[in-house]
Design an enzyme around this catalytic site. Structure first.
Site, PDB file in Angstrom:
ATOM      1  N   CYS A 125       0.826  -1.199   0.000  1.00  0.00           N
ATOM      2  CA  CYS A 125       0.000   0.000   0.000  1.00  0.00           C
ATOM      3  C   CYS A 125       0.867   1.258   0.000  1.00  0.00           C
ATOM      4  O   CYS A 125       0.630   2.192  -0.777  1.00  0.00           O
ATOM      5  CB  CYS A 125      -0.932  -0.007   1.212  1.00  0.00           C
ATOM      6  SG  CYS A 125      -2.168   1.301   1.190  1.00  0.00           S
ATOM      7  N   CYS A 126       1.879   1.287   0.842  1.00  0.00           N
ATOM      8  CA  CYS A 126       2.792   2.437   0.883  1.00  0.00           C
ATOM      9  C   CYS A 126       3.509   2.616  -0.452  1.00  0.00           C
ATOM     10  O   CYS A 126       3.725   3.739  -0.903  1.00  0.00           O
ATOM     11  CB  CYS A 126       3.822   2.251   1.994  1.00  0.00           C
ATOM     12  SG  CYS A 126       3.202   2.508   3.668  1.00  0.00           S
ATOM     13  N   CYS A 208      -1.161   8.267   7.520  1.00  0.00           N
ATOM     14  CA  CYS A 208      -2.495   7.896   7.066  1.00  0.00           C
ATOM     15  C   CYS A 208      -3.365   7.470   8.251  1.00  0.00           C
ATOM     16  O   CYS A 208      -2.864   6.902   9.231  1.00  0.00           O
ATOM     17  CB  CYS A 208      -2.411   6.755   6.061  1.00  0.00           C
ATOM     18  SG  CYS A 208      -1.540   7.181   4.539  1.00  0.00           S
ATOM     19  N   CYS A 211      -3.225   3.819   9.618  1.00  0.00           N
ATOM     20  CA  CYS A 211      -1.905   3.330  10.032  1.00  0.00           C
ATOM     21  C   CYS A 211      -1.221   4.246  11.049  1.00  0.00           C
ATOM     22  O   CYS A 211      -0.007   4.167  11.248  1.00  0.00           O
ATOM     23  CB  CYS A 211      -1.010   3.171   8.802  1.00  0.00           C
ATOM     24  SG  CYS A 211      -1.681   2.073   7.541  1.00  0.00           S
ATOM     25  N   CYS A 234       7.653   3.905   5.685  1.00  0.00           N
ATOM     26  CA  CYS A 234       6.807   3.677   4.510  1.00  0.00           C
ATOM     27  C   CYS A 234       7.628   3.259   3.301  1.00  0.00           C
ATOM     28  O   CYS A 234       7.091   2.681   2.357  1.00  0.00           O
ATOM     29  CB  CYS A 234       5.995   4.922   4.190  1.00  0.00           C
ATOM     30  SG  CYS A 234       6.996   6.341   3.670  1.00  0.00           S
TER      31      CYS A 234
END
Length: 252
Positions: A125-126, A208, A211, A234
């Site tokens: 995702c990062c 985010c 997270c 990240c």
């Protein structure tokens, strides 16, 4: 390596980088910012997540009258308070902050990789929402200025003021590397700069929404990021897999 110091016309070889670190270590961040502007002009850019270091650097750029562009990575998962702070800074300081977004919307990402990828594969995702957009943005830049500090976490303790970032083929400048967080907060209060109110609620490091969580006494600043995962970065500064700074041979 093809980036040069325009003032001296010296290529930024490992020897030159060592010289610059000796020159800037222990000195005010202004020296680094002025050198970046004199050397690279608008090809030097400041990336921020609107933390205390970023606020300081943005204010110094404006105070010094430098035209260094400011940008942030908008994953579309940031807190409302973060977006509000960005708007406040633009209005207060009279600047335009560039918003860098991923190619995939959250809906498109869910369709391709499944819902809430950050829960199952946070590194993926990062990579999609931060690493790739940064890579694209820096593709035509010469220097990337950051607000990372050695005090933030164990993974950042060896941060140098000047580095060669081979991943993006830019000079990476960390003017705040040695700065004490209390000093930075004193500066913010002294100059009445707006800051993210989540800092007052136990969030020293804010990313985010899914997270990011508060930290407790004794934890380092980034302990609230990706809590419960074997992850504190990240990937834009330090590899989440190795815990090492993302850089390769400086002679490349």
């Amino acid at each position: 390596m093809n980036k040069t110091d325009n003032n001296t016309n010296q290529p930024l070889t490992p020897v030159r980088i060592k010289e610059l670190n000796e020159q800037f270590e222990g000195h005010h961040a202004d020296q680094v910012l002025k050198w970046a502007w004199d050397s690279f002009g608008e090809k030097a850019v400041l990336g921020t997540g609107f933390g205390p270091s970023g606020l300081f650097l943005i204010h110094r750029i404006i105070t010094l009258g430098l035209g260094i562009p400011v940008f942030y990575l908008d994953t579309r998962l940031l807190f409302d308070q973060t977006y509000e702070l960005a708007d406040q800074l633009e209005q207060l300081l009279g600047i335009s902050i560039t918003q860098i977004t991923p190619d995939l919307s959250l809906k498109e990402q869910a369709q391709k990789y499944g819902d809430e990828l950050w829960k199952r594969q946070p590194d993926k995702c990062c990579h999609l929402r931060k690493v790739l957009p940064l890579q694209d943005y820096l593709s035509d830049k010469s220097a990337w200025i950051t607000g990372i500090r050695r005090h933030q976490s164990d993974t950042r303790r060896t941060t140098s003021v000047v580095e060669w970032e081979a991943t993006h083929n830019v000079v990476k400048l960390n003017p705040m590397a040695a700065y004490d967080p209390d000093w930075i907060w004193d500066y913010i209060h002294e100059h009445n700069l707006p800051y993210n109110p989540l800092h007052d609620e136990g969030y020293p490091s804010i990313g985010c929404i899914p997270c990011t969580s508060p930290v407790t006494d004794g934890e380092d600043e980034r302990s609230g990021r990706w809590r419960g995962e074997q992850k504190v970065e990240c990937g834009i500064h330090i590899s989440p897999e190795t815990g090492k700074v993302e850089r390769t041979n400086q002679n490349s």
